[in-house]
Design an enzyme around this catalytic site. Structure first.
Site, PDB file in Angstrom:
ATOM      1  N   HIS A 123       0.866  -1.090   0.062  1.00 18.86           N
ATOM      2  CA  HIS A 123      -0.037  -0.099  -0.104  1.00 18.86           C
ATOM      3  C   HIS A 123       0.976   1.280   0.096  1.00 18.86           C
ATOM      4  O   HIS A 123       0.492   2.380   0.226  1.00 18.86           O
ATOM      5  CB  HIS A 123      -0.802   0.015   1.148  1.00 18.86           C
ATOM      6  CG  HIS A 123      -2.085  -1.001   0.886  1.00 18.86           C
ATOM      7  ND1 HIS A 123      -2.843  -1.410   1.996  1.00 18.86           N
ATOM      8  CD2 HIS A 123      -2.549  -1.770   0.052  1.00 18.86           C
ATOM      9  CE1 HIS A 123      -3.703  -2.246   1.617  1.00 18.86           C
ATOM     10  NE2 HIS A 123      -3.359  -2.549   0.151  1.00 18.86           N
ATOM     11  N   CYS A 134       3.758  15.242 -12.442  1.00 19.65           N
ATOM     12  CA  CYS A 134       5.076  14.909 -12.902  1.00 19.65           C
ATOM     13  C   CYS A 134       5.654  13.592 -12.235  1.00 19.65           C
ATOM     14  O   CYS A 134       6.543  13.228 -13.030  1.00 19.65           O
ATOM     15  CB  CYS A 134       5.942  16.001 -12.927  1.00 19.65           C
ATOM     16  SG  CYS A 134       6.822  16.315 -11.283  1.00 19.65           S
ATOM     17  N   CYS A 155       6.820  21.198 -11.325  1.00 21.77           N
ATOM     18  CA  CYS A 155       5.514  21.633 -12.073  1.00 21.77           C
ATOM     19  C   CYS A 155       4.359  22.270 -11.510  1.00 21.77           C
ATOM     20  O   CYS A 155       3.283  22.409 -12.048  1.00 21.77           O
ATOM     21  CB  CYS A 155       5.477  20.175 -12.855  1.00 21.77           C
ATOM     22  SG  CYS A 155       4.413  19.252 -11.940  1.00 21.77           S
TER      23      CYS A 155
HETATM   24  N1  APR Z   1      -2.022  -8.083  17.817  1.00 16.76           N
HETATM   25  C1  APR Z   1      -2.511  -8.375  16.599  1.00 16.76           C
HETATM   26  N2  APR Z   1      -3.583  -8.179  15.955  1.00 16.76           N
HETATM   27  C2  APR Z   1      -4.116  -6.913  16.423  1.00 16.76           C
HETATM   28  C3  APR Z   1      -3.608  -6.183  17.222  1.00 16.76           C
HETATM   29  C4  APR Z   1      -2.652  -6.575  18.189  1.00 16.76           C
HETATM   30  N3  APR Z   1      -2.194  -6.099  19.238  1.00 16.76           N
HETATM   31  N4  APR Z   1      -4.552  -5.186  17.551  1.00 16.76           N
HETATM   32  C5  APR Z   1      -5.577  -5.051  16.560  1.00 16.76           C
HETATM   33  N5  APR Z   1      -5.200  -6.469  15.710  1.00 16.76           N
HETATM   34  C6  APR Z   1      -6.037  -6.795  14.660  1.00 16.76           C
HETATM   35  C7  APR Z   1      -7.405  -6.707  14.532  1.00 16.76           C
HETATM   36  O1  APR Z   1      -8.167  -7.669  15.189  1.00 16.76           O
HETATM   37  C8  APR Z   1      -7.986  -6.506  12.960  1.00 16.76           C
HETATM   38  O2  APR Z   1      -7.873  -7.888  12.440  1.00 16.76           O
HETATM   39  O3  APR Z   1      -5.411  -6.087  13.497  1.00 16.76           O
HETATM   40  C9  APR Z   1      -6.464  -5.916  12.442  1.00 16.76           C
HETATM   41  C10 APR Z   1      -6.659  -4.474  12.318  1.00 16.76           C
HETATM   42  O4  APR Z   1      -7.786  -4.450  11.188  1.00 16.76           O
HETATM   43  P1  APR Z   1      -7.442  -3.000  10.164  1.00 16.76           P
HETATM   44  O5  APR Z   1      -7.122  -1.844  10.941  1.00 16.76           O
HETATM   45  O6  APR Z   1      -8.497  -3.302   9.087  1.00 16.76           O
HETATM   46  O7  APR Z   1      -5.960  -3.493   9.350  1.00 16.76           O
HETATM   47  P2  APR Z   1      -5.755  -3.945   8.059  1.00 16.76           P
HETATM   48  O8  APR Z   1      -6.504  -5.445   7.954  1.00 16.76           O
HETATM   49  O9  APR Z   1      -4.339  -3.897   7.771  1.00 16.76           O
HETATM   50  O10 APR Z   1      -6.350  -3.045   6.862  1.00 16.76           O
HETATM   51  C11 APR Z   1      -6.026  -3.116   5.528  1.00 16.76           C
HETATM   52  O11 APR Z   1      -7.287  -0.982   5.038  1.00 16.76           O
HETATM   53  O12 APR Z   1      -7.842   1.093   5.303  1.00 16.76           O
HETATM   54  C12 APR Z   1      -6.903   0.139   4.542  1.00 16.76           C
HETATM   55  O13 APR Z   1      -5.012   0.844   3.583  1.00 16.76           O
HETATM   56  C13 APR Z   1      -5.658   0.479   4.847  1.00 16.76           C
HETATM   57  O14 APR Z   1      -3.574  -1.176   4.810  1.00 16.76           O
HETATM   58  C14 APR Z   1      -5.100  -0.923   5.463  1.00 16.76           C
HETATM   59  C15 APR Z   1      -5.980  -1.941   4.761  1.00 16.76           C
END
Ligand code: APR
Length: 255
Positions: A123, A134, A155
């Site tokens: 990402h 540009c 630009c």
């Molecule tokens: N340890 C492990 N897992 C955790 C912890 C922790 N301490 N805290 C939260 N989580 C988990 C949550 O349960 C959830 O499954 O991390 C995940 C966070 O979810 P999102 O915020 O949706 O993250 P992600 O899946 O990476 O989102 C994907 O969404 O908005 C877009 O581009 C953005 O890269 C991002 C993408």
């Protein structure tokens, strides 16, 4: 007392030690214990901010408003966060020749800061910005983000963060390398991702369709858990990664 989690960690460690090609796939959850809020779930960014700030057409129509919110969400913590034990544990597994690559959806740069060498930032990254006209790349660390929006000094085009906005294509080369990982790996370790955001979240499914073993670390079940995950280590990324690395490295196992 050898509880269920211990036996799962033992089993996951054995699978990793016997594996030919291990790849990690990480999301926002791996950085939560470094102080970076997740996007979804408890304290999630999208509970506080409208995701439209990362919509490309909205950004072009409202550059000033978007940039102020983007600065608050992403750049105010930038440079003030450190890798945690989960990032460091994956770097140790790469150092030991066990982990071949990390595919991350995160833009915080913490895997590289922890010492990981092969990191595919699907990402994009907070480290650079890009001119929408540009294509010039600018290092974020050289900027104060005081006068917003930012315009290109070559630009005068509108400058945007060098991470993908909703609806934007993934960086081609990075996406291709990540797909190669999903083709070649025989173990994927998923850490801290909901599995909700496509096309990134298709990669573990692609790996699974190639008979890859899926080991998942998450505090909650994700969209992967009851569909493709073979071993679900329910817990915090730092604690589960520490125990997994301990299990693997304590046997003095290096490739
Ligand atoms: N340890 C492990 N897992 C955790 C912890 C922790 N301490 N805290 C939260 N989580 C988990 C949550 O349960 C959830 O499954 O991390 C995940 C966070 O979810 P999102 O915020 O949706 O993250 P992600 O899946 O990476 O989102 C994907 O969404 O908005 C877009 O581009 C953005 O890269 C991002 C993408």
């Amino acid at each position: 007392m050898f509880d269920i989690l211990d036996s799962k960690i033992h089993k996951a460690g054995e699978i990793i030690k016997k594996a030919r090609h291990v790849t990690a796939f990480t999301g926002a959850g791996i950085s939560v214990e470094s102080g970076v809020p997740p996007f979804r779930g408890e304290g999630g960014i999208w509970e506080k901010y409208d995701p439209q700030v990362l919509d490309l057409s909205y950004f072009h129509k409202n550059p000033g408003k978007s940039w102020i919110t983007i600065r608050e969400i992403f750049y105010n913590f930038f440079g003030k966060i450190e890798p945690n034990d989960a990032h460091i544990g994956l770097a140790k597994l790469e150092e030991a020749g066990i982990l071949k690559a990390i595919i991350t959806q995160n833009i915080d740069g913490l895997h590289a800061r922890a010492g990981s060498k092969i990191v595919h930032e699907l990402h994009g990254t907070l480290e650079t910005l890009v001119c929408t006209k540009c294509g010039k790349k600018i290092k974020s660390r050289n900027l104060t983000f005081k006068a917003l929006p930012l315009y290109c000094d070559v630009c005068q085009g509108l400058i945007k963060p060098d991470f993908i906005f909703f609806g934007e294509a993934l960086p081609t080369a990075t996406h291709q390398k990540s797909q190669e990982e999903a083709e070649n790996a025989d173990v994927f370790i998923l850490i801290g991702t909901t599995g909700k955001v496509m096309p990134a979240a298709l990669l573990p499914h692609q790996a699974k369709s190639n008979n890859c073993k899926i080991i998942e670390i998450n505090t909650e079940p994700s969209d992967f858990t009851n569909s493709i995950t073979d071993i679900f280590l329910k817990g915090k990324a730092t604690e589960m990664t520490n125990r997994l690395v301990e299990k693997i490295v304590e046997d003095g196992w290096q490739k």
